[in-house]
Design a protein around this motif. Sequence first.
Motif, PDB file in Angstrom:
ATOM      1  N   LYS A 132       0.815  -1.214   0.000  1.00 47.90           N
ATOM      2  CA  LYS A 132       0.000   0.000   0.000  1.00 47.90           C
ATOM      3  C   LYS A 132       0.856   1.275   0.000  1.00 47.90           C
ATOM      4  O   LYS A 132       0.388   2.341  -0.401  1.00 47.90           O
ATOM      5  CB  LYS A 132      -0.885  -0.003   1.249  1.00 47.90           C
ATOM      6  CG  LYS A 132      -2.302   0.450   0.963  1.00 47.90           C
ATOM      7  CD  LYS A 132      -3.167   0.367   2.193  1.00 47.90           C
ATOM      8  CE  LYS A 132      -4.252   1.423   2.148  1.00 47.90           C
ATOM      9  NZ  LYS A 132      -5.205   1.252   1.055  1.00 47.90           N
ATOM     10  N   SER A 133       2.094   1.156   0.456  1.00 48.94           N
ATOM     11  CA  SER A 133       2.958   2.340   0.477  1.00 48.94           C
ATOM     12  C   SER A 133       3.833   2.410  -0.777  1.00 48.94           C
ATOM     13  O   SER A 133       4.623   3.343  -0.943  1.00 48.94           O
ATOM     14  CB  SER A 133       3.843   2.311   1.728  1.00 48.94           C
ATOM     15  OG  SER A 133       4.845   1.329   1.571  1.00 48.94           O
ATOM     16  N   ALA A 134       3.698   1.432  -1.663  1.00 49.47           N
ATOM     17  CA  ALA A 134       4.618   1.342  -2.805  1.00 49.47           C
ATOM     18  C   ALA A 134       4.148   2.161  -4.006  1.00 49.47           C
ATOM     19  O   ALA A 134       2.955   2.244  -4.302  1.00 49.47           O
ATOM     20  CB  ALA A 134       4.770  -0.119  -3.211  1.00 49.47           C
ATOM     21  N   ASP A 135       5.127   2.753  -4.702  1.00 44.22           N
ATOM     22  CA  ASP A 135       4.842   3.425  -5.962  1.00 44.22           C
ATOM     23  C   ASP A 135       4.740   2.411  -7.102  1.00 44.22           C
ATOM     24  O   ASP A 135       4.069   2.637  -8.098  1.00 44.22           O
ATOM     25  CB  ASP A 135       5.978   4.413  -6.293  1.00 44.22           C
ATOM     26  CG  ASP A 135       6.226   5.394  -5.160  1.00 44.22           C
ATOM     27  OD1 ASP A 135       5.271   6.095  -4.779  1.00 44.22           O
ATOM     28  OD2 ASP A 135       7.362   5.430  -4.635  1.00 44.22           O
ATOM     29  N   LYS A 192      -7.864   2.099  -9.851  1.00 43.99           N
ATOM     30  CA  LYS A 192      -7.131   3.121  -9.087  1.00 43.99           C
ATOM     31  C   LYS A 192      -5.651   3.227  -9.445  1.00 43.99           C
ATOM     32  O   LYS A 192      -4.990   4.190  -9.070  1.00 43.99           O
ATOM     33  CB  LYS A 192      -7.314   2.879  -7.579  1.00 43.99           C
ATOM     34  CG  LYS A 192      -6.725   1.583  -7.061  1.00 43.99           C
ATOM     35  CD  LYS A 192      -7.193   1.254  -5.651  1.00 43.99           C
ATOM     36  CE  LYS A 192      -6.664   2.179  -4.578  1.00 43.99           C
ATOM     37  NZ  LYS A 192      -6.814   1.582  -3.223  1.00 43.99           N
ATOM     38  N   ALA A 193      -5.163   2.243 -10.188  1.00 43.66           N
ATOM     39  CA  ALA A 193      -3.722   2.211 -10.468  1.00 43.66           C
ATOM     40  C   ALA A 193      -3.476   1.898 -11.947  1.00 43.66           C
ATOM     41  O   ALA A 193      -4.407   1.611 -12.696  1.00 43.66           O
ATOM     42  CB  ALA A 193      -3.056   1.151  -9.589  1.00 43.66           C
ATOM     43  N   VAL A 227      -3.342  -1.568  -2.743  1.00 48.69           N
ATOM     44  CA  VAL A 227      -2.573  -0.734  -3.674  1.00 48.69           C
ATOM     45  C   VAL A 227      -2.930   0.728  -3.464  1.00 48.69           C
ATOM     46  O   VAL A 227      -4.079   1.057  -3.202  1.00 48.69           O
ATOM     47  CB  VAL A 227      -2.923  -1.142  -5.124  1.00 48.69           C
ATOM     48  CG1 VAL A 227      -2.205  -0.254  -6.130  1.00 48.69           C
ATOM     49  CG2 VAL A 227      -2.576  -2.607  -5.354  1.00 48.69           C
ATOM     50  N   LYS A 228      -1.941   1.613  -3.599  1.00 47.06           N
ATOM     51  CA  LYS A 228      -2.279   3.026  -3.470  1.00 47.06           C
ATOM     52  C   LYS A 228      -2.681   3.618  -4.826  1.00 47.06           C
ATOM     53  O   LYS A 228      -2.359   3.065  -5.881  1.00 47.06           O
ATOM     54  CB  LYS A 228      -1.142   3.813  -2.800  1.00 47.06           C
ATOM     55  CG  LYS A 228      -0.013   4.260  -3.674  1.00 47.06           C
ATOM     56  CD  LYS A 228       0.915   5.201  -2.884  1.00 47.06           C
ATOM     57  CE  LYS A 228       2.100   5.613  -3.748  1.00 47.06           C
ATOM     58  NZ  LYS A 228       3.154   6.283  -3.002  1.00 47.06           N
ATOM     59  N   GLU A 229      -3.387   4.727  -4.772  1.00 47.00           N
ATOM     60  CA  GLU A 229      -3.840   5.413  -5.993  1.00 47.00           C
ATOM     61  C   GLU A 229      -2.643   5.715  -6.899  1.00 47.00           C
ATOM     62  O   GLU A 229      -1.611   6.164  -6.431  1.00 47.00           O
ATOM     63  CB  GLU A 229      -4.501   6.755  -5.626  1.00 47.00           C
ATOM     64  CG  GLU A 229      -5.791   6.653  -4.831  1.00 47.00           C
ATOM     65  CD  GLU A 229      -7.020   6.398  -5.700  1.00 47.00           C
ATOM     66  OE1 GLU A 229      -6.944   6.589  -6.933  1.00 47.00           O
ATOM     67  OE2 GLU A 229      -8.059   5.969  -5.140  1.00 47.00           O
ATOM     68  N   GLU A 230      -2.811   5.463  -8.191  1.00 41.63           N
ATOM     69  CA  GLU A 230      -1.811   5.833  -9.198  1.00 41.63           C
ATOM     70  C   GLU A 230      -0.515   5.026  -9.132  1.00 41.63           C
ATOM     71  O   GLU A 230       0.471   5.395  -9.772  1.00 41.63           O
ATOM     72  CB  GLU A 230      -1.468   7.331  -9.114  1.00 41.63           C
ATOM     73  CG  GLU A 230      -2.675   8.238  -9.078  1.00 41.63           C
ATOM     74  CD  GLU A 230      -2.813   9.079 -10.337  1.00 41.63           C
ATOM     75  OE1 GLU A 230      -1.852   9.777 -10.675  1.00 41.63           O
ATOM     76  OE2 GLU A 230      -3.878   9.003 -10.974  1.00 41.63           O
ATOM     77  N   ALA A 231      -0.501   3.972  -8.339  1.00 39.68           N
ATOM     78  CA  ALA A 231       0.680   3.106  -8.343  1.00 39.68           C
ATOM     79  C   ALA A 231       0.800   2.441  -9.721  1.00 39.68           C
ATOM     80  O   ALA A 231      -0.162   2.398 -10.492  1.00 39.68           O
ATOM     81  CB  ALA A 231       0.551   2.037  -7.257  1.00 39.68           C
TER      82      ALA A 231
END
Lengths: 271, 271
Positions: free
Chosen positions: A192-195, A241-242, A212-216
């Motif tokens: 979740k913290s990963a690009d 979202k990614a 997953v974070k947004e835009e990863a």
Amino acid sequence: MLIDCKSLAKKIEEETVELLKNSKKQAKLVSYALNPDPSTVSYLKSQQKKAQTLGIEYVMKIFDNSQELVENLKKDSQDETVHGIFVAHPLPKDIDELSVVSLINPEKDIEGRNPVNLGRLFFGIEDFAPCTAAAVVEILTSTTSLEGKKAVIVGRSVTVGQPVAVMLLRKDRSATVTVCHTKTKNLVELTKSADIVVVAVGKPYFLTPEMVKEEAVVVDVGINVVEGKVVGDVHPDVEKKAFLTPVPGGVGVVTTSILMYRVARNAFRGG
Amino acid sequence: MLIDCKSLAKKIEEETVELLKNSKKQAKLVSYALNPDPSTVSYLKSQQKKAQTLGIEYVMKIFDNSQELVENLKKDSQDETVHGIFVAHPLPKDIDELSVVSLINPEKDIEGRNPVNLGRLFFGIEDFAPCTAAAVVEILTSTTSLEGKKAVIVGRSVTVGQPVAVMLLRKDRSATVTVCHTKTKNLVELTKSADIVVVAVGKPYFLTPEMVKEEAVVVDVGINVVEGKVVGDVHPDVEKKAFLTPVPGGVGVVTTSILMYRVARNAFRGG
């Protein structure tokens, strides 16, 4: 959003055609299998079709005993008319895989399985990086900048997780790399913290949107068959979202194009 | 608290003596250098002393041109009376290091620099892992359990950062591994959350107590000279809150004992 891997594969294919056109030698690929199952045979047939479309001579060698395979491998490794050698995996369990792949001439090892080619990765030399890992890195560098980004790799295989980790550390990429696996605690916190997330675990829909974070940027290396359909290790909703590579039509097509490119490059270099 | 590396080195040395006692061949180590600076010569002399104390025959070959070095390397690689080959680094800048280390017979490559031995790490084979990386892993496994632990490696060198990462992922260790470097953002956040920190950056006192959590295990690979004194990459105060390897008397002594162990193992296996 889906990442357009087919265009990338096409670009590599165009470079391959260019190399073949300028090569003085007829490019030739030899693929090996030992007691293959039907899905391996079908994979080799699709490889054959791709090679022939490009004008690469293709020889399929299917053996039922390892001794014959080993003898042929040694011979083809020395044969100047052979520009690429591919050994279908997995090999039967009673064969020592490392000793077989060590026999492939490192300069013809288009799949990048000989330990010499793995070791060269530490020095930043990737001419024969493991082909799937090379596809992952190619997709990433053509999609996003990597410097200082947090990259999380889920899976630690010889062919994907480990080599991708080493390759993303190379100075012209310089991602901060974390490798996770079955024993990792708090996996969700990490992904979740990963690009950038690379998933190669062989479990359908393993990575869900909540992880997953947004835009990863998410690369799905999985190929799983669920109810007769090929699906990846990443839940398709992740693309809402990614940025996500599709399965099928993602890492796989880029990998195949890299394999062919390497055969062409060898034929070109050889004359 | 300081981690007792000298006892570990002594244990390895006892195993070395045992192997030498049971070997039918006289163990022999050949060390190479090309236009070495005084500190390299002094290192080789201390290596010589250690080898001779153990009963290992020691030959120091110092060259002033690379061609002679290459010819000798090829010869010693084939020579059955030679059980270990060591090439002092760094080599002069105009020499291609990779091509030199690739000439060392992988089975005599006690320092673990031949790409074949690096590649074998991906398969979990560590007989000739890079020697400093092997010392780091040996110290860690003898100090703490690794499964599921967060290991943060600061530095991405061929000889330490990259191989330690791959080795800590091996299934019998199974740490979750992150590799950081000059381009890493929020380094402190990463080191502070780590159970294990390995530092190999070549900067005196780089890792300070504020960057480490209580009771972490910290391995200091640095060797820096500050005002005539040898100091590590880790501030000595780190030992007040964490477990720390000393410098000198830490990774270095274990590395030397591993080098000698490998020579003895080869002599033992060879007869």
